[in-house]
Write an enzyme that holds these catalytic residues in place. Structure first.
Site, PDB file in Angstrom:
ATOM      1  N   GLY A   1      35.079  76.685 -14.799  1.00 15.84           N
ATOM      2  CA  GLY A   1      34.503  75.340 -15.247  1.00 15.84           C
ATOM      3  C   GLY A   1      33.715  75.591 -16.644  1.00 15.84           C
ATOM      4  N   THR A   2      34.237  76.041 -17.602  1.00 11.07           N
ATOM      5  CA  THR A   2      33.830  76.563 -18.790  1.00 11.07           C
ATOM      6  C   THR A   2      33.797  75.419 -20.033  1.00 11.07           C
ATOM      7  OG1 THR A   2      34.312  78.542 -18.315  1.00 11.07           O
ATOM      8  CG2 THR A   2      33.888  78.362 -20.424  1.00 11.07           C
TER       9      THR A   2
END
Length: 345
Positions: A204-205
């Site tokens: 989840g970047t």
């Protein structure tokens, strides 16, 4: 995102957990036009701005964090926050057809992308016109990239962790001779069955890059791993805690085994390309396991295809990953925007 996360956090943390008061204060879905306010987080950021980062690790905010984390069942104590030290390291790099490609060293996945590029360098790329068309590289090049990714990911699973706990053999992994050995294992007409993954999938970047008028460049990346991270949120400070520790292994023989004061491997890998010793392109992406593969695709488009940045960024993508945690990384995720015939091939 809030509604998808709510049932999981209710089950794991209870319906009265701090996350609900901060991110679902009306006890119903958010409606279009409603304003989301995070005053506690704003106050925390303001306090850090006034007192410096020491406040986060060794001040009132640190004391509050230690209490909240202890209440949540975490082993992190105030002494751990006070003992924290960030690291300032040299980038790792390889040369890809005359362009210097740099990324972040372990515990980052940077070497995975560089290893992929070293493998691809052993093959003749498609004509530049194939990239300029915008529909993606040809079938052969896509297949070679996918197979190179499988080989590089196996090395990641075997070696990547906190360098203070285990030193990955970077000199060997980034050696051009080793890349030639791996390239020789690729069947140009058949997909290999890779070994089972030894780390979970996901990510989840966010990534951003910026260059100022004097040419100073920054490639910045950040992640809390999965959406809202762990779901543990302190309503008083607004701080939400990540869960990248999910990447630790419980196998005592694994280099990335969970241990005190240890950093886990992660998928984040900011990058820069240099020509003639000067910064040329600042690059990076989101995407978990896809990150090093997207990095290689972008570099290939820029170097092999000679396309402009907008074309390189806008090209359709492929990547390979495990369909489930710890499965072999043999599920190919591919966009339908490729030119006709590539998906069938």
């Amino acid at each position: 995102a809030v509604e998808a996360s709510a049932p999981e956090f209710a089950e794991a943390l209870g319906p009265s957990a701090g996350w609900f008061g901060v991110y679902r204060p009306h006890r119903r879905p958010w409606r279009p036009g409603e304003r989301v306010r995070l005053p506690a987080l704003a106050a925390t950021l303001e306090r850090i701005a006034q007192h410096g980062w020491v406040e986060f690790y060794d001040g009132e905010i640190a004391e509050r964090q230690a209490a909240v984390l202890a209440a949540a069942g975490s082993s992190i104590r105030l002494a751990d926050l006070r003992d924290h030290a960030s690291t300032w390291t040299e980038p790792i790099a390889t040369d890809y057809r005359g362009v210097r490609v740099t990324s972040h060293p372990p515990n980052s996945s940077g070497f995975v992308a560089l290893e992929m590029l070293n493998i691809l360098e052993r093959f003749e790329p498609p004509p530049a016109a194939e990239f300029a068309a915008g529909g993606g590289a040809d079938l052969r090049w896509t297949h070679l990239g996918i197979e190179a990714a499988k080989l590089a990911m196996a090395d990641r699973d075997a070696h990547l962790t906190d360098p203070d706990a285990y030193a990955a053999p970077l000199e060997r992994l980034l050696d051009k001779g080793y890349a030639a050995e791996l390239a020789a294992r690729i069947d140009p007409s058949r997909a290999a069955r890779p070994p089972a993954a030894r780390v979970p999938r996901g990510g989840g970047t966010i990534w951003l890059g910026v260059v100022d008028g004097e040419g100073s460049a920054v490639s910045l990346i950040e992640s809390n791993y999965m959406g809202f991270g762990s779901g543990v949120v302190d309503p008083a400070t607004g701080i939400a805690y990540q869960n990248r520790g999910s990447f630790f292994s419980l196998d005592p023989a694994h280099p990335n085994v969970l241990a005190p004061s240890k950093r886990t491997l992660h998928t984040l890998m900011p990058g820069m390309l240099l020509r003639d010793g000067r910064p040329w392109v600042v690059t990076g992406s989101m995407g978990g396991d896809a990150q090093p593969q997207i990095h290689a695709e972008v570099v290939s488009a820029l170097v092999d295809g000679g396309v402009d940045v907008a074309t390189a960024v806008g090209m359709p993508r492929w990547f390979v990953e495990p369909p489930e945690h710890f499965d072999p990384p043999d599920a190919v995720r591919i966009e339908p925007r490729f030119r006709p015939g590539l998906l069938e091939g």
